[in-house]
Design a protein around this motif. Sequence first.
Motif, PDB file in Angstrom:
ATOM      1  N   GLY A  74       0.819  -1.344  -0.050  1.00 48.35           N
ATOM      2  CA  GLY A  74      -0.030  -0.054  -0.152  1.00 48.35           C
ATOM      3  C   GLY A  74       0.885   1.302   0.184  1.00 48.35           C
ATOM      4  N   ASP A  75       2.080   1.425  -0.342  1.00 47.91           N
ATOM      5  CA  ASP A  75       2.737   2.413  -0.214  1.00 47.91           C
ATOM      6  C   ASP A  75       2.272   3.624  -1.056  1.00 47.91           C
ATOM      7  N   ILE A  76       1.905   3.259  -2.373  1.00 52.08           N
ATOM      8  CA  ILE A  76       1.335   4.469  -3.225  1.00 52.08           C
ATOM      9  C   ILE A  76      -0.006   4.909  -2.682  1.00 52.08           C
ATOM     10  N   ALA A  77      -0.877   3.854  -2.173  1.00 57.26           N
ATOM     11  CA  ALA A  77      -2.236   4.099  -1.887  1.00 57.26           C
ATOM     12  C   ALA A  77      -2.094   4.915  -0.585  1.00 57.26           C
ATOM     13  N   PHE A  78      -1.317   4.723   0.373  1.00 61.04           N
ATOM     14  CA  PHE A  78      -1.147   5.547   1.595  1.00 61.04           C
ATOM     15  C   PHE A  78      -0.650   7.031   1.364  1.00 61.04           C
ATOM     16  N   GLU A  79       0.168   7.006   0.482  1.00 62.75           N
ATOM     17  CA  GLU A  79       0.680   8.329   0.021  1.00 62.75           C
ATOM     18  C   GLU A  79      -0.443   9.171  -0.701  1.00 62.75           C
ATOM     19  N   VAL A  80      -1.312   8.530  -1.504  1.00 56.30           N
ATOM     20  CA  VAL A  80      -2.529   9.291  -1.889  1.00 56.30           C
ATOM     21  C   VAL A  80      -3.519   9.899  -0.718  1.00 56.30           C
ATOM     22  N   LEU A  81      -3.526   8.910   0.305  1.00 58.29           N
ATOM     23  CA  LEU A  81      -4.344   9.417   1.266  1.00 58.29           C
ATOM     24  C   LEU A  81      -3.614  10.601   2.202  1.00 58.29           C
ATOM     25  N   ARG A  82      -2.109  10.621   2.105  1.00 55.62           N
ATOM     26  CA  ARG A  82      -1.339  11.643   2.897  1.00 55.62           C
ATOM     27  C   ARG A  82      -1.786  13.026   1.914  1.00 55.62           C
ATOM     28  N   GLN A  83      -1.733  12.857   0.692  1.00 53.13           N
ATOM     29  CA  GLN A  83      -1.603  14.207  -0.153  1.00 53.13           C
ATOM     30  C   GLN A  83      -2.808  14.714  -0.390  1.00 53.13           C
ATOM     31  N   HIS A  84      -4.200  13.934  -0.329  1.00 56.96           N
ATOM     32  CA  HIS A  84      -5.262  14.320  -0.600  1.00 56.96           C
ATOM     33  C   HIS A  84      -6.287  13.907   0.296  1.00 56.96           C
ATOM     34  N   TYR A  85      -6.730  14.694   1.166  1.00 57.15           N
ATOM     35  CA  TYR A  85      -7.599  14.452   2.027  1.00 57.15           C
ATOM     36  C   TYR A  85      -9.173  14.313   1.556  1.00 57.15           C
ATOM     37  N   GLY A  86      -9.701  13.318   1.915  1.00 53.66           N
ATOM     38  CA  GLY A  86     -11.056  12.954   1.448  1.00 53.66           C
ATOM     39  C   GLY A  86     -10.896  11.934   0.075  1.00 53.66           C
TER      40      GLY A  86
END
Length: 246
Positions: A74-86
């Motif tokens: 999930g490295d990229i998935a978690f980075e999406v969540l860090r950079q984009h709220y919601g």
Amino acid sequence: MSTNQPAAETPRPDEHGADHGTQVASMFDGIAGRYDLMNLVMTWGQEPRFVRRTVQRAELPDAPVVLDLATGTGDIAFEVLRQHYGATITGADFAPEMMEVGKRRPGGEQVDWVEADAMDLPFADGTFDAVTHGYLLRNVADIPTTLAEQFRVLKPGGRMVALETSPAPDNLIKPFSTAYIKYVVPQISKLITRDPEAYEYLSATSRGFKTPAQIQDLLEEAGFEDVGHETHLFGTLAIHWATKPR
């Protein structure tokens, strides 16, 4: 996976065999517990930077709906969540043990984990604002089919962004970068994982993979536009991006 059990022999996936996906999935499941650490070592500690850059290149809208293929832990998935709220993020992979590691990470409950084949995605047409993936294309049996599926599930105007290995370009650095991938990485893996043969396979696929220019051609043939890439680590890693026409 218990560390008290003897390591299973790593299958040698046949790129053209019908069971290619099953063999590769089994291989990745076998190294799931050490995969993140090994990626960090293989990239000289720069893997998080490349993941951040991959997500930035997706140019996501507010509250995006994103599919992260070959999500692994999930490295990229978690980075999406860090950079984009919601953000709404689906992580899909054909190696369930890799995703089990991801589910146990902080925030794992925020990702919708789906076991899926990248060449036959279980999602409706035009579902996602973006499709991301890391090190997927070198491990599939049919790249055009894989890209066609990504094109299908993207919304018009949606972005595909991929982090991929690349063969060392022909320059003064090539003998050293090739030697590092071919000889040093498998040796380092013996210190980190019980399955160094898996990294010999990954090393071989890295050296024999398509060039960034060849990937660009495949993306254009799949119907994407605004296709581009940038290289890192002396040309041995590339971030690719492309847009589905509106």
